[in-house]
Design a protein around this motif. Structure first.
Motif, PDB file in Angstrom:
ATOM      1  N   CYS A 179      57.905  56.246  72.803  1.00 26.27           N
ATOM      2  CA  CYS A 179      58.148  56.644  71.410  1.00 26.27           C
ATOM      3  C   CYS A 179      59.647  56.898  71.257  1.00 26.27           C
ATOM      4  N   SER A 180      60.411  55.849  70.994  1.00 25.33           N
ATOM      5  CA  SER A 180      61.862  55.930  71.152  1.00 25.33           C
ATOM      6  C   SER A 180      62.680  55.507  69.939  1.00 25.33           C
ATOM      7  N   VAL A 181      62.034  55.052  68.867  1.00 28.82           N
ATOM      8  CA  VAL A 181      62.796  54.658  67.682  1.00 28.82           C
ATOM      9  C   VAL A 181      62.297  55.454  66.486  1.00 28.82           C
ATOM     10  N   ASP A 182      63.129  55.575  65.468  1.00 31.29           N
ATOM     11  CA  ASP A 182      62.776  56.339  64.280  1.00 31.29           C
ATOM     12  C   ASP A 182      61.577  55.730  63.567  1.00 31.29           C
ATOM     13  N   ASP A 183      60.657  56.592  63.192  1.00 29.25           N
ATOM     14  CA  ASP A 183      59.526  56.174  62.361  1.00 29.25           C
ATOM     15  C   ASP A 183      59.965  56.248  60.902  1.00 29.25           C
ATOM     16  N   PRO A 184      60.048  55.130  60.191  1.00 28.40           N
ATOM     17  CA  PRO A 184      60.497  55.160  58.797  1.00 28.40           C
ATOM     18  C   PRO A 184      59.505  55.811  57.842  1.00 28.40           C
ATOM     19  N   THR A 189      57.704  58.789  58.649  1.00 29.94           N
ATOM     20  CA  THR A 189      57.611  60.235  58.881  1.00 29.94           C
ATOM     21  C   THR A 189      58.910  60.723  59.501  1.00 29.94           C
ATOM     22  N   ASP A 190      58.912  61.984  59.941  1.00 28.44           N
ATOM     23  CA  ASP A 190      60.055  62.532  60.663  1.00 28.44           C
ATOM     24  C   ASP A 190      59.933  62.318  62.174  1.00 28.44           C
ATOM     25  N   GLY A 191      58.955  61.512  62.590  1.00 31.21           N
ATOM     26  CA  GLY A 191      58.693  61.346  64.004  1.00 31.21           C
ATOM     27  C   GLY A 191      59.270  60.066  64.585  1.00 31.21           C
ATOM     28  N   CYS A 192      58.671  59.625  65.691  1.00 31.87           N
ATOM     29  CA  CYS A 192      59.134  58.428  66.394  1.00 31.87           C
ATOM     30  C   CYS A 192      57.957  57.479  66.606  1.00 31.87           C
ATOM     31  N   ILE A 193      58.264  56.231  66.847  1.00 29.58           N
ATOM     32  CA  ILE A 193      57.263  55.231  67.198  1.00 29.58           C
ATOM     33  C   ILE A 193      57.867  54.298  68.247  1.00 29.58           C
ATOM     34  N   THR A 194      57.061  53.431  68.802  1.00 27.79           N
ATOM     35  CA  THR A 194      57.572  52.465  69.774  1.00 27.79           C
ATOM     36  C   THR A 194      58.197  51.285  69.034  1.00 27.79           C
ATOM     37  N   PRO A 195      59.104  50.567  69.672  1.00 23.73           N
ATOM     38  CA  PRO A 195      59.703  49.384  69.034  1.00 23.73           C
ATOM     39  C   PRO A 195      58.654  48.353  68.607  1.00 23.73           C
ATOM     40  N   ARG A 196      57.595  48.200  69.399  1.00 27.63           N
ATOM     41  CA  ARG A 196      56.568  47.218  69.053  1.00 27.63           C
ATOM     42  C   ARG A 196      55.777  47.659  67.819  1.00 27.63           C
ATOM     43  N   THR A 197      55.527  48.958  67.701  1.00 28.77           N
ATOM     44  CA  THR A 197      54.837  49.471  66.519  1.00 28.77           C
ATOM     45  C   THR A 197      55.706  49.283  65.279  1.00 28.77           C
ATOM     46  N   LEU A 198      57.003  49.532  65.417  1.00 27.20           N
ATOM     47  CA  LEU A 198      57.917  49.328  64.297  1.00 27.20           C
ATOM     48  C   LEU A 198      57.935  47.853  63.892  1.00 27.20           C
ATOM     49  N   HIS A 199      57.930  46.969  64.862  1.00 28.03           N
ATOM     50  CA  HIS A 199      57.917  45.533  64.565  1.00 28.03           C
ATOM     51  C   HIS A 199      56.651  45.163  63.789  1.00 28.03           C
ATOM     52  N   ALA A 200      55.501  45.687  64.233  1.00 31.47           N
ATOM     53  CA  ALA A 200      54.239  45.387  63.554  1.00 31.47           C
ATOM     54  C   ALA A 200      54.249  45.919  62.122  1.00 31.47           C
ATOM     55  N   LEU A 201      54.811  47.097  61.927  1.00 33.36           N
ATOM     56  CA  LEU A 201      54.900  47.682  60.594  1.00 33.36           C
ATOM     57  C   LEU A 201      55.788  46.831  59.693  1.00 33.36           C
ATOM     58  N   LYS A 202      56.954  46.444  60.190  1.00 42.66           N
ATOM     59  CA  LYS A 202      57.880  45.653  59.384  1.00 42.66           C
ATOM     60  C   LYS A 202      57.321  44.268  59.068  1.00 42.66           C
ATOM     61  N   GLN A 203      56.594  43.689  60.010  1.00 37.46           N
ATOM     62  CA  GLN A 203      56.007  42.381  59.766  1.00 37.46           C
ATOM     63  C   GLN A 203      54.969  42.447  58.659  1.00 37.46           C
ATOM     64  N   ALA A 204      54.162  43.499  58.655  1.00 37.76           N
ATOM     65  CA  ALA A 204      53.166  43.664  57.592  1.00 37.76           C
ATOM     66  C   ALA A 204      53.853  43.869  56.241  1.00 37.76           C
ATOM     67  N   GLN A 205      54.889  44.667  56.222  1.00 36.31           N
ATOM     68  CA  GLN A 205      55.617  44.897  54.964  1.00 36.31           C
ATOM     69  C   GLN A 205      56.260  43.608  54.468  1.00 36.31           C
ATOM     70  N   ALA A 206      56.792  42.806  55.387  1.00 38.57           N
ATOM     71  CA  ALA A 206      57.387  41.533  55.007  1.00 38.57           C
ATOM     72  C   ALA A 206      56.339  40.575  54.464  1.00 38.57           C
ATOM     73  N   ALA A 207      55.090  40.756  54.909  1.00 38.39           N
ATOM     74  CA  ALA A 207      53.998  39.909  54.438  1.00 38.39           C
ATOM     75  C   ALA A 207      53.424  40.398  53.115  1.00 38.39           C
ATOM     76  N   LYS A 231      51.582  56.016  56.995  1.00 41.94           N
ATOM     77  CA  LYS A 231      52.134  57.048  57.882  1.00 41.94           C
ATOM     78  C   LYS A 231      51.781  56.673  59.318  1.00 41.94           C
ATOM     79  N   CYS A 232      52.760  56.818  60.205  1.00 44.68           N
ATOM     80  CA  CYS A 232      52.541  56.424  61.599  1.00 44.68           C
ATOM     81  C   CYS A 232      52.483  57.624  62.548  1.00 44.68           C
ATOM     82  N   PHE A 233      53.625  58.225  62.842  1.00 47.87           N
ATOM     83  CA  PHE A 233      53.658  59.308  63.820  1.00 47.87           C
ATOM     84  C   PHE A 233      52.934  60.545  63.292  1.00 47.87           C
TER      85      PHE A 233
END
Length: 337
Positions: free
Chosen positions: A213-218, A220-238, A245-247
């Motif tokens: 859990c090493s990158v900012d969660d956009p 919440t105020d928490g963190c998520i993994t880079p792969r989780t962030l990638h999955a989130l951004k890909q869905a938003q791009a779609a 809410k993630c963390f």
């Protein structure tokens, strides 16, 4: 950017309290606690599902990698076998020539040479022929050894594939056994979400890199993994841009590890009601999007509308305690590897 520590300012907390107070004074209802999503099930169930899904993904990666190695070895063997045909023909010519002319000794060389110059010339020619023939024989021996090694390696890959297929079968049984307490069997799943996501980075052998859990969660105020962030951004791009809410602190599921997100079926928040109409269609499409892109993104499992998708079981019925949050009828839950 990755970081080793994780701290957050609390400046937004007074504002949150103030907004909640204003909402109460104005008679505007805040989202009840029951509407907040959860992963559902017991701690033991979540651990069993995680282990079964992870085991499947890891075995599948090893199986695919073994198949790639086998394909490369098969191509190598085919090329070497082609060389063997040619080299065997060349060595056959050497043998036939030796049979016709007989073995050349120093005495025979002298007898067949009319002059000293002819002797030197003949000796040079024979030396070249000897070197050529010796090279052909060495090449033949090397090609035979390479072919034997390739065949042995292919046999090894076949055994590896059988091992991973057995592991896949076991993880499927584990998942079905874990789901037996909350599932009434297979289900039809959902439609939509046909767009392809950009793949997340993998290791050279096809496995997923370990992440924290090493990158900012956009969200919440928490963190998520880079792969989780990638999955989130890909869905938003779609086009899936509704409330998410993630963390989440506390608990024993994927959220505190930064490996899960909850996507509201409603536009602006989590509603304590079962999604219908356009909200239901949105959730259907999003759940199917993550199912369709599971191997590209590293999806562990998806829960939506009393159903759960895992890579080794497909869509299965999944019942909670009856509330929209527990039954996942108001949000799509995503867990990542």
């Amino acid at each position: 950017m990755p970081r080793t520590s994780f701290t957050r300012p609390r400046a937004r907390r007074p504002l949150t309290v103030l907004l909640a107070t204003v909402a109460l004074l104005l008679g505007v209802g805040v989202v009840p606690a029951a509407a907040e999503p959860n992963e559902g099930g017991t701690k033991q169930l979540r651990e069993q599902l995680e282990a079964a899904a992870k085991g499947h993904i890891e075995a599948k990666a090893k199986l695919d990698n073994s198949k790639r190695r086998q394909a490369a070895l098969t191509a190598e063997l085919k090329a070497v076998e082609g060389q063997l045909v040619e080299l065997n023909a060349q060595v056959g010519e050497v043998a036939a020539q030796s049979y016709r002319l007989g073995r050349l000794t120093p005495t025979a060389l002298l007898l067949k040479s009319a002059s000293p110059d002819a002797l030197v010339q003949r000796a040079g020619e024979l030396d070249v022929m000897a070197q050529r023939d010796s090279k052909r024989l060495r090449s033949l021996a090397k090609a035979k050894a390479t072919a034997a090694q390739a065949k042995t390696a292919i046999d090894g890959e076949v055994r590896e594939q059988q091992k991973q297929l057995a592991a896949l079968a076991k993880k499927k049984r584990d998942a079905e056994r874990a789901l037996a307490t909350v599932s009434s069997g297979s289900s039809s799943g959902f439609s939509g979400g046909s767009r392809s996501a950009s793949p997340a980075p993998r290791n050279s052998d096809g496995s997923w890199p370990s992440e924290s859990c090493s990158v900012d969660d956009p969200t919440t105020d928490g963190c998520i993994t880079p792969r989780t962030l990638h999955a989130l951004k890909q869905a938003q791009a779609a086009g899936y841009k509704r409330y998410v809410k993630c963390f989440r602190t506390g608990g024993d599921g994927e959220h505190p590890k930064g490996r899960a997100c909850d996507f509201s079926a409603a536009t602006s928040t989590f509603k304590d009601e079962t999604a219908t109409g356009g909200d239901k269609a949105y959730g259907d499409s999003l759940a199917n999007y993550y199912k369709n892109n599971a191997s590209r993104l590293g999806v562990l499992y998806v829960i939506w509308y009393r159903q759960i998708w895992m890579p080794n079981t497909g869509w299965r019925a999944y019942s909670g305690s009856g509330s929209p949050a527990a039954d996942h009828t108001n949000h799509v839950h995503l867990s990542m590897y």
